[in-house]
Each structure stands twice: as C-alpha cells, then as structure tokens.
Design a protein around this motif. Structure first.
Motif, short mmCIF file in Angstrom:
data_model
loop_
_atom_site.label_atom_id
_atom_site.label_comp_id
_atom_site.label_asym_id
_atom_site.label_seq_id
_atom_site.Cartn_x
_atom_site.Cartn_y
_atom_site.Cartn_z
N ILE A 123 0.86 -1.18 0.00
CA ILE A 123 0.00 0.00 0.00
C ILE A 123 0.90 1.23 0.00
O ILE A 123 1.78 1.36 0.86
CB ILE A 123 -0.91 0.03 1.25
CG1 ILE A 123 -1.78 -1.23 1.33
CG2 ILE A 123 -1.79 1.28 1.23
CD1 ILE A 123 -2.56 -1.34 2.64
N CYS A 130 0.96 6.75 -9.10
CA CYS A 130 0.06 5.77 -9.74
C CYS A 130 0.85 4.89 -10.72
O CYS A 130 0.63 3.67 -10.79
CB CYS A 130 -1.06 6.49 -10.48
SG CYS A 130 -2.34 7.17 -9.41
N ALA A 167 2.78 2.39 -8.70
CA ALA A 167 1.88 1.41 -8.08
C ALA A 167 1.50 0.33 -9.09
O ALA A 167 1.50 -0.87 -8.77
CB ALA A 167 0.64 2.10 -7.54
N GLU A 168 1.20 0.74 -10.29
CA GLU A 168 0.82 -0.22 -11.33
C GLU A 168 2.01 -1.09 -11.73
O GLU A 168 1.87 -2.29 -11.98
CB GLU A 168 0.25 0.52 -12.53
CG GLU A 168 -1.11 1.16 -12.23
CD GLU A 168 -1.56 2.16 -13.29
OE1 GLU A 168 -0.87 2.28 -14.33
OE2 GLU A 168 -2.60 2.81 -13.07
N ILE A 201 -1.31 -0.94 -4.23
CA ILE A 201 -2.54 -0.14 -4.29
C ILE A 201 -2.22 1.24 -3.70
O ILE A 201 -1.32 1.38 -2.87
CB ILE A 201 -3.73 -0.80 -3.56
CG1 ILE A 201 -3.42 -1.01 -2.06
CG2 ILE A 201 -4.11 -2.10 -4.21
CD1 ILE A 201 -4.63 -1.51 -1.27
N THR A 202 -2.97 2.23 -4.13
CA THR A 202 -2.73 3.61 -3.72
C THR A 202 -3.78 4.07 -2.71
O THR A 202 -4.97 3.82 -2.87
CB THR A 202 -2.74 4.55 -4.92
OG1 THR A 202 -3.88 4.27 -5.73
CG2 THR A 202 -1.48 4.38 -5.75
N ASP A 210 -6.83 3.90 -5.92
CA ASP A 210 -7.63 2.81 -5.34
C ASP A 210 -8.49 3.27 -4.17
O ASP A 210 -9.66 2.91 -4.08
CB ASP A 210 -6.70 1.68 -4.88
CG ASP A 210 -5.97 1.04 -6.05
OD1 ASP A 210 -6.63 0.38 -6.87
OD2 ASP A 210 -4.74 1.22 -6.17
#
Length: 564
Positions: free
Chosen positions: A263, A283, A286-287, A292-293, A334
């Motif tokens: 996270i 983002c 994270a991807e 997850i953000t 997210d």
C-alpha cells in the motif's frame, strides 16, 4: 589447648543464643573487636582441630524468661498489603514541564466564529472581535445558507443524535444519501462515512495492513499523524520514503517481492507546507510494482477540480468538466480519503473506492463498527455542502485569488513564505518561543488570530504561522494582516526572507536559483484571462473577479434553493 578451645566455643554459643533469644547483648558487643584474640593465652590460639572435634562444648542453660513466647494466630483475614503507589501526578507534571521547557506547550484561544460575520469571531468577551486567518473552513461553508437550512430542517425532524452505531439504530437515509454523494463526487463505486478522517485513515490502514498477508505499507515521510497511527496499529511492515521523492519510493518498491501486498500511502496537499504530492507518478509506480494507492485528499476536497473532488480530479480538469472520469488520474487511485470538516464546513470523514474494498472496511474495521454514527443533521448538511460545491466553482476560485494576493503582498514585505503551489500560506519563524510570541502579539495588538504551529506538527526549527485565506478575506482584511505581520516581524526581530537567503536558504525560503512552482489553478481555470479584458483602471484582477463571482454565487444559490 583443649580447655582454651572449650572456653572459646562456650563464648560463641552464648553469643549466638543471646542474639537469637533476645537476652543479653552478644559477646562481640561487650568485647572490642581489636581485643577478641587477646582474651585467651597466646598458646590457646593454636588449636588441635582433630582433638577439639571430639570434645563437646559445655551445656549452656538458657533461662525460660529469655525465650520469646510463641505468637498466637489471629482470627480473621490478614491485613491488606500497602503497595507503593505510582506518582501519577508527578508523571503528568514532568511531561508538561518538558512541553513548557521546549516551548511546544499548546495554548488554546477562546475563538467563537460568527456565522453572519465570518471571518470575524469574538473572544470570551462577546464584544472582543478578531479576524480569523487560520481556519480550515477554507470556503466559509460553515455559514452557507443552504447548508444551515438543510441542517435546521433535519434537526427539527430527526433530533440531535443518531442513536447508536451504524449497526445499532444509527443507519439511516442520511448516511445512505451522503455516501452515495461522496461516491459520485470521486467517481467511485462506494463510500463509507466515519466520525472524522483521522478515524477513517487510522481504521482503514490498520484493517488492511493487518488483514493483507505480509503487507508492506510505504508511507511519505510527511504524512499526517492519522496515517502514521493507522500503520502502527496495523502491525504491518512500514517503509518510509522521502517526501514526494518518487525515486526513493521506486527503490523501496523494487526491494520487495512482487507477490507481497503493498500500500502506498500519501497526501495530495500537505497542510503544513502546502506542497502537492506527485499523484500521477505514484500511480505509475503502483501499477508497475503491484501496489494499491491510498490518497488522503483532506486538504483538497472542495478546493480543487471542477467539482471539488480534489487534486486528483484537478489534474484532468478538462476531462472531468466533460464528464469523462474513466482513465483519469482520479480513476487510477484505489482508495481516496477526505473530510467533511474543512472545505465542506461540517464534521466527519470518509473513504471512497471499490464496492468490495469499502464493504471489507465496513465489515472488519473496529473504528467504524464501534463508533456512534454522525448525527442526521450533520450528514444532511455535509451532503448539501458537497452538492453545492459540485455545482459552483466560485468559492474555490475566489479563495485561490485571495491566496495569491496575500502571498504576493507578504513577499513584497520580505516576510518569509514557504513557497508552494497550493492555497496554504506557511510563514516561516523557525523558533517555537518566537512563533508563540508572534501569534500572541497579532491577537493582542492587532485583533488577528493566527495560531503558531510547532512540534510535533512540524519539525523543531521549522515553526511557523499558517495562514489560510477564505473567500471572505477581502482586501480590507488582507491589508490589515500584511501591516500587522510586518510590524510584528520588526518588533521581534524575526528573520526575513533576505536574511534566510544570506544563510543559504531554508526549506525553500531564500534558496538561490530555486524555480517556484506554478499555482495548481491556472489563470485560465480561474477566469483571469476573461477578467483582464474587463479590468477597470486602478482595479486589480482580484477586485474585478470578486464582483463577478458574487453575482455568480447569487445565481447558483438561488438555483440550489429552488431545487431544494
């Protein structure tokens, strides 16, 4: 030799018995220690141990009176032990003394905001008026007529409180309606309302961090205390990355196994310095690394974006104006958290995201399950405030213009404003005691309330005054503030921007060659390009737009009232 040993043994026995039975003083108390070995003939000191072992010491008869009587057993419970009590008051005093010593002790001023006069307020004495320059009610929605009307009507019909937790009688149409409005605001499937965003952040991170197996939470070094506490409560592994440093964040993500749940917790607007988080870049990371953000938009909701959804919405301004949220930065986040207690002028907090994520938190988070629901009137007022700001940009545009005007005026006076692209105006002092004195002087001598910010809210040595203009801080108040700050800085000898620059600069103030970030709101988004064409001689863009937006405000307010 045998006789001498017998005498010595008898003396030793007498001494032991006398000590044991409380009779005459022991032998050694009668004879000086230096003379113990001189009371017998010299030859008696050499003892034949073998012979002595077979010779019994003479029987010493002890009088009955010398024997202590046996104690009788008392009937009843034994006396209670008297434990040594911890000095609680001493502990409290020691902790308070520390706060006083390092000048970080917090004093609360009795400030009573006046709905009909905001940003004016009165002190304990109702006749003492002050101008509030540090409120988080950024848009003055705490006095908005539509919000107050909605709250009054709900209060009269449904009463003061919710009656319990959401699980026990506290679930109602007001909660359902508010959560649906929040989900619509952020273009998410669902939302969940908490008693505050502190609780929302704490409960959500603690729940996810503890339930996701081997979860790692990556946290910006300047994150709010609510997120820090939630991470602690989760028991999950924590990795802190440098503030807004995507390279450091990527290095930490790359060090983790791909299959581990991750996270990334960060903010959009950091409230004490005004910096903006690199949302789009985070983002991307994270991807790339399967995280997850978790984005805290507390100081941005209501303030940015065409509908007031925050910085994530503002980054794709035109797309959201056109109603195309899919694929935007906000769509990629997210979990979004926000507050109802700042730009929306009420109280409470929330999360927004996928329906499954929200339902998981609703079902597992103790901070939600065991907390009494917000009162119906509060939820009704918050819903009205969000809807009002979704339909009307005037308040946030005017707030941004007032922020620009104050920053420009302070910079012209060499007063050190920590540069940032947001609506926050942090004025650097750099000393806790001096910041408190500056705040006190502004209140006592100038009738201006600006709270000093010190440790632990900001690091030691970075103490400041935090100024937050609202749409109600018109030119008259602005000129008064700038004059007051200039005077206080001179009286207290607080460093000005040029003095920080002479020392090489500090946290952005007086740093040579540093390019200042452009405001997040562009001139075009603020309507300045249009206003410039209508500018009158001697009147600035702020003054012209104030008049334009006031007309717009009246039109939208009439439309909202008619719809209600």
């Amino acid at each position: 030799m045998g006789k001498a040993l017998a005498v010595q043994s008898a003396r030793t026995a007498n001494a032991a018995l006398a000590g044991a039975y409380g009779g005459a003083r022991a032998y050694h108390s009668k004879v000086p220690r230096a003379n113990l070995h001189t009371t017998a003939p010299k030859e008696a000191q050499a003892v034949d141990v073998g012979t002595a072992r077979h010779q019994a010491a003479p029987y010493i008869q002890v009088p009955k009176s010398a024997i202590a009587p046996r104690e009788e057993h008392l009937v009843g419970p034994p006396p209670k032990p008297q434990p040594v009590k911890f000095n609680y008051d001493g502990f409290y005093q020691a902790e308070l003394d520390k706060k006083h010593k390092d000048k970080s002790y917090r004093y609360f001023n009795n400030i009573n905001r006046l709905a009909q006069e905001f940003p004016r307020a009165h002190m304990a004495n109702k006749e003492e008026r002050v101008t509030v320059w540090c409120s988080n009610d950024y848009l003055g929605m705490g006095r908005n007529p539509q919000v107050l009307k909605s709250m009054h009507e709900t209060l009269d019909m449904y009463g003061a409180g919710a009656g319990g937790t959401r699980n026990i009688s506290g679930h109602n149409q007001h909660a359902v309606g508010l959560e649906a409005t929040i989900a619509k605001l952020h273009a998410k499937e669902a939302a969940l309302v908490f008693s505050s965003c502190y609780v929302a952040n704490d409960a959500t991170l603690a729940t996810l961090g503890s339930k996701l197996p081997n979860c790692v939470i990556l946290s910006d070094s300047m994150n709010h205390a609510s997120m820090i506490q939630g991470i602690r409560h989760s028991g999950a592994k924590k990795m802190v990355f440098k503030h807004n440093n995507v390279a450091d964040l990527e290095a930490k993500l790359a060090s983790l196994p791909p299959e581990v749940p991750k996270i990334i917790a960060f903010e959009s607007v950091y409230s004490m310095c005004g910096s903006i988080g690199p949302i789009e870049e985070i983002c991307d990371l994270a991807e790339r690394y399967g995280a997850i953000t978790f984005l805290d938009e507390v100081h941005a909701v209501g303030m940015y974006g065409p509908h007031g959804a925050g910085v994530a919405e503002h980054l794709d301004y035109e797309a959201h104006v056109a109603g195309r949220p899919k694929g935007t930065v906000m769509d990629r986040i997210d979990i979004i958290t926000g507050t109802l207690g700042k730009a929306y002028g009420c109280v409470g907090g929330y999360i927004a995201g996928s329906a499954k994520m929200v339902d998981t938190i609703r079902s597992l988070a103790p901070g939600f399950i065991f907390t009494t629901s917000l009162p119906p009137a509060t939820m009704a007022g918050a819903k009205t405030a969000i809807e009002y700001q979704m339909a009307y940009q005037g308040d946030r545009r005017l707030q941004q213009l007032h922020t620009r005007a104050v920053k420009d005026a302070l910079n012209a006076k060499d007063i050190p404003v920590i540069p940032n692209p947001s609506h926050i105006i942090p004025v650097l002092v750099g000393n806790a005691e001096m910041a408190k004195k500056a705040s006190d002087m502004l209140l006592e001598d100038w009738d201006i309330y600006v709270q000093a910010i010190n440790y632990p809210t900001v690091p030691v040595g970075q103490e400041r005054l935090r100024i937050t203009p609202t749409p109600g801080h018109i030119r008259e108040y602005r000129d008064h503030l700038v004059t007051a700050l200039d005077s206080v800085w001179t009286q207290l000898g607080i460093k000005r921007t040029s003095e920080w620059a002479a020392e090489g600069g500090f946290i952005g103030v007086g740093v040579a060659g540093k390019q200042e970030e452009a405001p997040l709101w562009t001139d075009e988004q603020l309507g300045l390009n249009e206003v410039r064409q209508e500018m009158k001689a001697g009147q600035g863009a702020v003054g012209v737009l104030e008049a334009v937006l006031e007309n717009e405000r009246k039109e939208v307010a009439s439309a909202v009232a008619a719809a209600a």
